[in-house]
Each structure stands twice: as C-alpha cells, then as structure tokens.
Design a protein around this motif. Structure first.
Motif, PDB file in Angstrom:
ATOM      1  N   LYS A   1      -8.807   8.360  -2.461  1.00  0.00           N
ATOM      2  CA  LYS A   1      -8.499   7.232  -3.354  1.00  0.00           C
ATOM      3  C   LYS A   1      -8.482   5.934  -2.560  1.00  0.00           C
ATOM      4  O   LYS A   1      -9.018   4.913  -3.008  1.00  0.00           O
ATOM      5  CB  LYS A   1      -7.142   7.473  -4.030  1.00  0.00           C
ATOM      6  N   MET A   2      -7.863   5.966  -1.383  1.00  0.00           N
ATOM      7  CA  MET A   2      -7.806   4.776  -0.543  1.00  0.00           C
ATOM      8  C   MET A   2      -9.218   4.333  -0.149  1.00  0.00           C
ATOM      9  O   MET A   2      -9.549   3.146  -0.196  1.00  0.00           O
ATOM     10  CB  MET A   2      -6.977   5.043   0.713  1.00  0.00           C
TER      11      MET A   2
ATOM     12  N   MET B   1       0.842  -1.171   0.000  1.00  0.00           N
ATOM     13  CA  MET B   1       0.000   0.000   0.000  1.00  0.00           C
ATOM     14  C   MET B   1       0.894   1.244   0.000  1.00  0.00           C
ATOM     15  O   MET B   1       1.907   1.298   0.672  1.00  0.00           O
ATOM     16  CB  MET B   1      -0.915  -0.011   1.226  1.00  0.00           C
TER      17      MET B   1
ATOM     18  N   GLN C   1     -12.012   4.923  -1.809  1.00  0.00           N
ATOM     19  CA  GLN C   1     -12.672   4.390  -2.999  1.00  0.00           C
ATOM     20  C   GLN C   1     -12.191   2.975  -3.299  1.00  0.00           C
ATOM     21  O   GLN C   1     -13.005   2.100  -3.631  1.00  0.00           O
ATOM     22  CB  GLN C   1     -12.418   5.300  -4.204  1.00  0.00           C
ATOM     23  N   ASP C   2     -10.886   2.749  -3.192  1.00  0.00           N
ATOM     24  CA  ASP C   2     -10.335   1.409  -3.422  1.00  0.00           C
ATOM     25  C   ASP C   2     -10.896   0.408  -2.410  1.00  0.00           C
ATOM     26  O   ASP C   2     -11.275  -0.714  -2.776  1.00  0.00           O
ATOM     27  CB  ASP C   2      -8.809   1.418  -3.347  1.00  0.00           C
ATOM     28  N   ASN C   3     -10.954   0.811  -1.150  1.00  0.00           N
ATOM     29  CA  ASN C   3     -11.498  -0.071  -0.109  1.00  0.00           C
ATOM     30  C   ASN C   3     -12.975  -0.351  -0.336  1.00  0.00           C
ATOM     31  O   ASN C   3     -13.439  -1.474  -0.123  1.00  0.00           O
ATOM     32  CB  ASN C   3     -11.275   0.528   1.278  1.00  0.00           C
TER      33      ASN C   3
ATOM     34  N   GLN D   1     -14.528  -0.380  -3.247  1.00  0.00           N
ATOM     35  CA  GLN D   1     -14.634  -1.300  -4.381  1.00  0.00           C
ATOM     36  C   GLN D   1     -14.292  -2.729  -3.949  1.00  0.00           C
ATOM     37  O   GLN D   1     -14.956  -3.688  -4.373  1.00  0.00           O
ATOM     38  CB  GLN D   1     -13.739  -0.848  -5.525  1.00  0.00           C
ATOM     39  N   ALA D   2     -13.281  -2.892  -3.119  1.00  0.00           N
ATOM     40  CA  ALA D   2     -12.919  -4.226  -2.629  1.00  0.00           C
ATOM     41  C   ALA D   2     -14.042  -4.800  -1.765  1.00  0.00           C
ATOM     42  O   ALA D   2     -14.389  -5.981  -1.879  1.00  0.00           O
ATOM     43  CB  ALA D   2     -11.616  -4.165  -1.836  1.00  0.00           C
TER      44      ALA D   2
END
Length: 106
Positions: free
Chosen positions: A77-78, A1, A80-82, A84-85
């Motif tokens: 961004k972090m 990360m 949004q990534d989390n 999506q996961a």
C-alpha cells in the motif's frame, strides 16, 4: 504516516518453531512421566500432548504468517501511494514544462 510492521523472515519463524517445540518436549515429557505411572495411560496422554503441540504450533504459525502477510500488504500500500504521488508530481512537471515551452515560443 502509519507505522508499518516489519515481516518476520522465514528463518526467524523456523527458529521460533524449533525453540517452542524444544521447550515443550524438554518440559512436558518429564512432567508427564512423573504424573502418570501406568504405561497405557502414559501413551494415551503422550499422544494428546503431541496433538496439543500440533494445535499450538498451527495457531503460532497462523499468527506469525498473518502478521507477516499484513506487513507485506502495508508495504505494498505504501509503495502504491508513493507511486501515485510520484506520478502526480511527474504530470505536474510535464504540464509546467509544456507551459514554459509555450511561453518561450511566444
């Protein structure tokens, strides 16, 4: 990360500004008075000195605000990534549950 930068709080930015301005005034005024004896020239250079302070603090604020802005973008961004996961994991769980229910119904 990727390493995320912690944004500076408005209080810390303000404190840094006060400290910078205080140090500038504390040290620049006596130096200017010791170097320049003529009153008109002293006023001229005091104005230039103050304009320079304004320029330096504008650059200072730009750098700090830009740094904080990038830190906030990194956090967004972090998140949004989390999200999506998490969404993908949820979809996988729903599909698995449906498959199990179908197998139990047989």
């Amino acid at each position: 990360m990727a390493q995320t930068r912690k944004p500076l709080t408005p209080g810390k930015i303000s404190l840094l500004y006060v400290l910078l301005s205080w140090l500038w005034t504390l040290f620049s005024e006596p130096v200017l008075h010791n170097i320049i004896q003529d009153h008109k020239t002293l006023i001229y250079f005091a104005i230039l000195k103050d304009w320079f302070l304004a320029l330096v603090t504008a650059i200072f604020f730009y750098i700090l605000i830009r740094r904080s802005w990038h830190a906030l973008q990194d956090h967004e961004k972090m998140l949004q990534d989390n999200y999506q996961a998490l969404e993908a994991a949820h979809e996988e769980l729903v599909a698995t549950e449906e498959q199990l229910q179908w197998q139990l119904a047989e």
